[in-house]
Design a protein around this motif. Structure first.
Motif, PDB file in Angstrom:
ATOM      1  N   ASN A 198       0.838  -0.992   0.130  1.00  0.00           N
ATOM      2  CA  ASN A 198       0.003   0.200   0.004  1.00  0.00           C
ATOM      3  C   ASN A 198       0.730   1.114  -0.047  1.00  0.00           C
ATOM      4  OD1 ASN A 198      -1.611   2.073   2.005  1.00  0.00           O
ATOM      5  ND2 ASN A 198      -2.924   1.252   0.533  1.00  0.00           N
ATOM      6  N   ALA A 199       1.798   1.371   0.716  1.00  0.00           N
ATOM      7  CA  ALA A 199       2.783   2.304   0.923  1.00  0.00           C
ATOM      8  C   ALA A 199       3.385   2.762  -0.138  1.00  0.00           C
ATOM      9  CB  ALA A 199       3.698   2.369   2.072  1.00  0.00           C
ATOM     10  N   ALA A 200       3.641   1.970  -0.792  1.00  0.00           N
ATOM     11  CA  ALA A 200       4.741   2.052  -2.126  1.00  0.00           C
ATOM     12  C   ALA A 200       3.702   2.495  -3.410  1.00  0.00           C
ATOM     13  CB  ALA A 200       5.323   0.584  -2.640  1.00  0.00           C
ATOM     14  N   ALA A 201       2.512   1.772  -3.432  1.00  0.00           N
ATOM     15  CA  ALA A 201       1.505   2.192  -4.385  1.00  0.00           C
ATOM     16  C   ALA A 201       1.182   3.627  -4.374  1.00  0.00           C
ATOM     17  CB  ALA A 201       0.238   1.035  -4.262  1.00  0.00           C
ATOM     18  N   LEU A 202       0.861   4.009  -3.072  1.00  0.00           N
ATOM     19  CA  LEU A 202       0.524   5.583  -2.932  1.00  0.00           C
ATOM     20  C   LEU A 202       1.416   6.289  -3.148  1.00  0.00           C
ATOM     21  CD1 LEU A 202      -1.509   5.107   0.546  1.00  0.00           C
ATOM     22  CD2 LEU A 202      -2.448   5.279  -1.588  1.00  0.00           C
ATOM     23  N   ARG A 203       2.747   6.109  -2.829  1.00  0.00           N
ATOM     24  CA  ARG A 203       4.068   6.922  -3.135  1.00  0.00           C
ATOM     25  C   ARG A 203       4.107   7.107  -4.577  1.00  0.00           C
ATOM     26  NH1 ARG A 203       8.525   8.100  -0.017  1.00  0.00           N
ATOM     27  NH2 ARG A 203       7.127   7.724   1.637  1.00  0.00           N
ATOM     28  N   GLN A 204       4.033   6.102  -5.122  1.00  0.00           N
ATOM     29  CA  GLN A 204       4.301   5.986  -6.837  1.00  0.00           C
ATOM     30  C   GLN A 204       3.240   6.729  -7.584  1.00  0.00           C
ATOM     31  OE1 GLN A 204       5.874   5.533 -10.576  1.00  0.00           O
ATOM     32  NE2 GLN A 204       6.812   4.894  -8.561  1.00  0.00           N
ATOM     33  N   LEU A 205       2.000   6.498  -7.077  1.00  0.00           N
ATOM     34  CA  LEU A 205       0.848   7.107  -7.859  1.00  0.00           C
ATOM     35  C   LEU A 205       0.366   8.548  -7.346  1.00  0.00           C
ATOM     36  CD1 LEU A 205      -1.299   3.840  -7.568  1.00  0.00           C
ATOM     37  CD2 LEU A 205      -0.489   5.117  -9.698  1.00  0.00           C
ATOM     38  N   GLU A 206       0.999   8.838  -6.201  1.00  0.00           N
ATOM     39  CA  GLU A 206       1.035  10.279  -5.838  1.00  0.00           C
ATOM     40  C   GLU A 206      -0.382  10.601  -5.254  1.00  0.00           C
ATOM     41  OE1 GLU A 206       2.243  13.044  -8.665  1.00  0.00           O
ATOM     42  OE2 GLU A 206       4.577  12.664  -8.374  1.00  0.00           O
ATOM     43  N   TRP A 207      -0.828   9.345  -4.612  1.00  0.00           N
ATOM     44  CA  TRP A 207      -2.232   9.549  -3.883  1.00  0.00           C
ATOM     45  C   TRP A 207      -2.127   9.696  -2.463  1.00  0.00           C
ATOM     46  CZ3 TRP A 207      -4.808   4.462  -6.269  1.00  0.00           C
ATOM     47  CH2 TRP A 207      -5.000   4.815  -7.944  1.00  0.00           C
ATOM     48  N   SER A 208      -2.878  10.487  -1.612  1.00  0.00           N
ATOM     49  CA  SER A 208      -2.899  10.389  -0.219  1.00  0.00           C
ATOM     50  C   SER A 208      -3.486   9.359   0.239  1.00  0.00           C
ATOM     51  CB  SER A 208      -3.187  11.770   0.275  1.00  0.00           C
ATOM     52  OG  SER A 208      -4.680  12.019  -0.207  1.00  0.00           O
ATOM     53  N   GLU A 209      -4.323   8.817  -0.507  1.00  0.00           N
ATOM     54  CA  GLU A 209      -5.506   7.740   0.007  1.00  0.00           C
ATOM     55  C   GLU A 209      -6.323   7.147  -0.843  1.00  0.00           C
ATOM     56  OE1 GLU A 209      -8.600   9.312   2.505  1.00  0.00           O
ATOM     57  OE2 GLU A 209      -9.362  10.696   0.631  1.00  0.00           O
ATOM     58  N   ILE A 210      -6.757   5.885  -0.798  1.00  0.00           N
ATOM     59  CA  ILE A 210      -7.649   5.195  -1.847  1.00  0.00           C
ATOM     60  C   ILE A 210      -8.886   5.647  -1.441  1.00  0.00           C
ATOM     61  CG2 ILE A 210      -8.255   3.128  -2.920  1.00  0.00           C
ATOM     62  CD1 ILE A 210      -5.595   2.100  -2.418  1.00  0.00           C
ATOM     63  N   GLY A 211      -9.612   6.705  -2.099  1.00  0.00           N
ATOM     64  CA  GLY A 211     -10.973   7.331  -2.071  1.00  0.00           C
ATOM     65  C   GLY A 211     -11.693   6.585  -3.117  1.00  0.00           C
ATOM     66  N   PRO A 212     -13.030   7.172  -3.379  1.00  0.00           N
ATOM     67  CA  PRO A 212     -13.679   6.700  -4.290  1.00  0.00           C
ATOM     68  C   PRO A 212     -13.048   7.005  -5.931  1.00  0.00           C
ATOM     69  CG  PRO A 212     -14.894   7.894  -2.965  1.00  0.00           C
ATOM     70  CD  PRO A 212     -13.706   8.029  -2.598  1.00  0.00           C
ATOM     71  N   ARG A 213     -12.484   7.997  -5.970  1.00  0.00           N
ATOM     72  CA  ARG A 213     -11.872   8.035  -7.509  1.00  0.00           C
ATOM     73  C   ARG A 213     -10.630   7.274  -7.581  1.00  0.00           C
ATOM     74  NH1 ARG A 213      -7.810  10.195 -10.066  1.00  0.00           N
ATOM     75  NH2 ARG A 213      -6.389  10.455  -8.124  1.00  0.00           N
ATOM     76  N   GLU A 214      -9.892   6.964  -6.263  1.00  0.00           N
ATOM     77  CA  GLU A 214      -8.751   6.147  -6.884  1.00  0.00           C
ATOM     78  C   GLU A 214      -9.150   4.706  -7.005  1.00  0.00           C
ATOM     79  OE1 GLU A 214      -7.606   9.970  -4.765  1.00  0.00           O
ATOM     80  OE2 GLU A 214      -9.008   8.484  -4.423  1.00  0.00           O
ATOM     81  N   PHE A 215     -10.498   4.437  -6.320  1.00  0.00           N
ATOM     82  CA  PHE A 215     -10.980   2.995  -6.296  1.00  0.00           C
ATOM     83  C   PHE A 215     -11.525   2.832  -7.792  1.00  0.00           C
ATOM     84  CE2 PHE A 215     -14.604  -0.058  -6.002  1.00  0.00           C
ATOM     85  CZ  PHE A 215     -13.740  -0.992  -5.694  1.00  0.00           C
ATOM     86  N   ASN A 216     -12.083   3.968  -8.371  1.00  0.00           N
ATOM     87  CA  ASN A 216     -12.552   3.706  -9.768  1.00  0.00           C
ATOM     88  C   ASN A 216     -11.421   3.521 -10.825  1.00  0.00           C
ATOM     89  OD1 ASN A 216     -15.280   4.034  -8.946  1.00  0.00           O
ATOM     90  ND2 ASN A 216     -15.130   6.173  -9.045  1.00  0.00           N
ATOM     91  N   ALA A 217     -10.268   4.141 -10.512  1.00  0.00           N
ATOM     92  CA  ALA A 217      -9.487   4.016 -11.391  1.00  0.00           C
ATOM     93  C   ALA A 217      -8.691   2.570 -11.183  1.00  0.00           C
ATOM     94  CB  ALA A 217      -8.197   5.004 -10.925  1.00  0.00           C
TER      95      ALA A 217
END
Length: 235
Positions: A198-217
């Motif tokens: 999770n930490a690596a994915a968020l860092r690479q994608l430059e996401w602060s969290e996995i919210g609705p928009r990120e989940f849709n992606a």
């Protein structure tokens, strides 16, 4: 002589309810504590403290730390199953229905069913509740015990086999082939990475969290990956 006090049905039921609550507290705490510190690094005192119950509750309800550990694995399997088995059973029922019609499952049908399974798995993996589950399971992946065998047989194996069957249709190959097994595992890994890394994915994608928009992606990516699983597109 003073007669012993009789236990009324209401009192017995209340005692049973308290016992169920105590067991539930211990099971929930055990998943989290064992996940953080492992079996050897966890004490019964730490487990009782995390659950907010008396230390003697562990041997009373589970026979000891090992019994609680295995019960926690069963509890974890039940919780995961409550989130994914419904969709898996829907997929299996649809496959059985198609078979009863006397025809083969089409690639389009297989894609749709596989996508729905993986979207459901993704929903579980990105949920906050799966954080504690993942810690427990990752330790079991590294050094498997009977706890892993229980979770694998009750939850993981049925899900993997359902995915293998659909992948086999898309690759025009047997579900038991090594190639299909590899592709099925890699598909599951592409979903689980959003929890176990999770930490690596968020860092690479430059996401602060996995919210609705990120989940849709993530779901859009899963759909794209599934659509790429077509033997005709590889020739």
């Amino acid at each position: 002589m003073k007669q012993p006090k009789k236990t009324t049905p209401d009192a017995a039921e209340a005692a049973g309810d308290r016992g169920d609550v105590t067991r539930q507290k211990l099971l929930n705490a055990a998943i989290d504590v064992f996940g953080h510190y492992g079996f050897d690094g966890t004490t019964t005192r730490a487990l009782a403290s995390a659950a907010g119950v008396n230390l003697q509750a562990i041997p009373y309800y589970f026979g000891g730390k090992e019994g609680l550990y295995l019960a926690a694995a069963d509890h974890l399997a039940t919780m995961i199953s409550s989130h994914v088995s419904g969709r898996r059973q829907q997929v299996q029922a649809r496959l059985a229905e198609i078979q009863s019609e006397g025809r083969a499952v089409t690639r389009d049908e297989a894609r749709e069913l596989l996508t729905s399974l993986l979207h459901t798995l993704a929903e579980v993996m990105v949920s906050e509740k799966s954080r504690a589950w993942a810690r427990f399971l990752i330790r079991e992946q590294m050094e498997p015990t009977e706890a892993f065998a229980r979770v694998y047989e009750s939850v993981m194996r049925p899900m993997i086999e359902a995915i293998r069957r659909l992948v086999g249709i898309l690759l025009d190959d047997e579900p038991t082939s090594e190639h299909v097994r590899l592709r099925a595992i890699s598909l599951i890994g592409s979903v689980m990475v959003f929890r176990v890394a999770n930490a690596a994915a968020l860092r690479q994608l430059e996401w602060s969290e996995i919210g609705p928009r990120e989940f849709n992606a993530i779901c859009a990516l899963i759909t794209e990956i599934v659509h790429a699983l077509d033997r005709r597109g590889q020739k």
